[in-house]
Design an enzyme around this catalytic site. Structure first.
Site, mmCIF file in Angstrom:
data_model
loop_
_atom_site.group_PDB
_atom_site.id
_atom_site.type_symbol
_atom_site.label_atom_id
_atom_site.label_comp_id
_atom_site.label_asym_id
_atom_site.label_seq_id
_atom_site.Cartn_x
_atom_site.Cartn_y
_atom_site.Cartn_z
ATOM 1 C CG HIS A 156 -2.057 -1.011 1.101
ATOM 2 N ND1 HIS A 156 -2.504 -1.548 -0.078
ATOM 3 C CD2 HIS A 156 -2.818 -1.596 2.074
ATOM 4 C CE1 HIS A 156 -3.488 -2.408 0.167
ATOM 5 N NE2 HIS A 156 -3.694 -2.469 1.451
ATOM 6 C CG HIS A 213 -7.932 -0.265 2.097
ATOM 7 N ND1 HIS A 213 -8.689 -0.977 3.006
ATOM 8 C CD2 HIS A 213 -6.864 -1.043 1.803
ATOM 9 C CE1 HIS A 213 -8.091 -2.125 3.257
ATOM 10 N NE2 HIS A 213 -6.985 -2.191 2.538
ATOM 11 C CD GLU A 261 -8.280 -3.502 -0.565
ATOM 12 O OE1 GLU A 261 -7.097 -3.191 -0.726
ATOM 13 O OE2 GLU A 261 -8.631 -4.419 0.191
HETATM 14 C C1 GLA Z 1 -5.454 -5.089 1.952
HETATM 15 C C2 GLA Z 1 -4.570 -6.270 2.035
HETATM 16 C C3 GLA Z 1 -4.746 -6.944 3.342
HETATM 17 C C4 GLA Z 1 -4.473 -5.985 4.473
HETATM 18 C C5 GLA Z 1 -5.367 -4.800 4.334
HETATM 19 C C6 GLA Z 1 -5.050 -3.764 5.376
HETATM 20 O O1 GLA Z 1 -6.763 -5.432 1.808
HETATM 21 O O2 GLA Z 1 -4.770 -7.180 0.974
HETATM 22 O O3 GLA Z 1 -3.891 -8.039 3.443
HETATM 23 O O4 GLA Z 1 -3.147 -5.576 4.437
HETATM 24 O O5 GLA Z 1 -5.214 -4.244 3.066
HETATM 25 O O6 GLA Z 1 -5.070 -4.269 6.669
#
Ligand code: GLA
Length: 346
Positions: free
Chosen positions: A107, A181, A311
């Site tokens: 991220h 997100h 997402e």
């Molecule tokens: C995304 C990732 C997850 C986790 C979340 C945040 O969805 O795929 O594994 O890291 O973000 O907690």
């Protein structure tokens, strides 16, 4: 329709952060802060017309600054999801990014787009009310090459859509993968687990991953597995058969870069439903596996599986996977993606 702004709080360096409140003619209300472009609240009606806030988050800026926000509602960049070992090569050069998820990059790194202050401008036009956010990510920031000029526009329409348009331009060859997100719970952000929600995803395939959630480079069918959401299935009905819960990248059917239906979710008890449309090739379905009750937001305790994320994105680790749709952006090109979350009752 209306958009107004109020002060949300101050950063440690004294910079003011604002909260923008967008409403449409049907009473839907979205609150977005220019810190991280975070959607802090989203109110939609159930079938009786009663409104509830259906996204997890905080009602104070401090809640997001305390560093215990698992990307609640935020814009994710420069690269949403994972890059193996935080490394990739481009044009003969090797780039090294933060490894903030075990040995991997997640991220956008230590200070991704979810933790920066965006410039904001309110928009009112015939499409709806909107918030235009801009941010210049400088060459080398978090290890990524090129000055990346980013624009994210959130629009709330009278058709009860929250539209998110992403644009970016670079002055050096780079990689980009932006998403939002938000954690949804259509029963209300304090509505308990999302096990009863019926999910449907327009994907016959997914990208299998190793135990660090890194794609192994293959594309495999979901058919016959608990990952199959080609017809609506309750999220909780097979979750125990999926180690760790759902955290998978779905390969959306018929990807061609145009806006297409990616899936839908319905909470049968409240009647609240949501449809997702995107120009992206993939969508990560994450069932809030890492929520463990340690975070309280807006008066609720966020336990495991009390929110889900859809997402929309390019596939994880695309910079190291030549067979995945490319995330490379060249100078002179324009990165453009759109995702729409449409709210309705059933
Ligand atoms: C995304 C990732 C997850 C986790 C979340 C945040 O969805 O795929 O594994 O890291 O973000 O907690």
């Amino acid at each position: 329709m209306d958009i107004k702004k109020e002060l949300f709080g101050k950063l440690a360096n004294g910079e003011e952060v604002d909260l923008y409140i967008l409403t449409n003619d049907n009473g839907l209300e979205v609150r977005i802060t220019n810190y991280g472009g975070i959607i802090t609240s989203l109110k939609t009606p159930n079938r009786k017309g009663d409104f509830a806030d259906i996204v997890l988050g905080h009602d104070r800026l401090d809640g997001y600054l305390e560093n215990n926000s698992p990307y609640f509602g935020a814009i994710i960049g420069r690269y949403a999801n994972r890059i193996a070992k935080g490394r990739f090569a481009l044009g003969g050069a090797e780039y090294k990014l933060a490894t903030n998820d075990g040995a991997n990059h997640l991220h956008g790194g230590d200070k991704g787009f979810d933790k920066v202050l965006w410039k904001a401008e309110m928009i009112r036009d015939d499409q709806g009310v909107g918030l235009k956010l801009t941010y210049l990510s400088e060459d080398g920031q978090e290890g990524y090459p090129g000055n990346l000029d980013c624009t994210v526009i959130y629009t709330l329409t009278n058709a009860d859509e929250l539209k998110i348009s992403y644009e970016a331009q670079t002055d050096k060859t780079t990689v980009v993968n932006l998403t939002n997100h938000s954690y949804f719970n259509l029963a209300g952000h304090d509505g308990g687990t999302v096990y009863e929600h019926l999910l449907q995803v327009n994907a016959d395939n997914f990208t299998p991953a190793d135990d660090t959630l890194m794609p192994i480079g293959e594309i495999s069918p979901v058919k016959g597995s608990p990952l199959d959401f080609t017809s609506p299935v309750a999220i909780g009905s097979r979750i125990e058969r999926v180690e760790g819960g759902y955290d998978h990248n779905y390969v959306l059917n018929g990807y061609d870069g145009s806006l297409k239906p990616a899936g839908s979710v319905c909470d049968p008890a409240s009647g609240r439903a949501m449809e997702v449309f995107t120009t992206e090739p993939g969508m990560q379905f994450y069932s809030g596996n890492f929520l463990d009750g340690s975070i309280q937001g807006k008066g609720a305790v966020y336990d495991r599986h009390t929110g889900f994320c859809l997402e929309t994105q390019h596939f994880p680790d695309s910079p190291n996977q030549p067979d995945f749709p490319s995330t490379i952006l060249e100078p002179g090109e324009k990165y453009r993606q759109t995702t729409i979350y449409k709210f309705l009752v059933k």
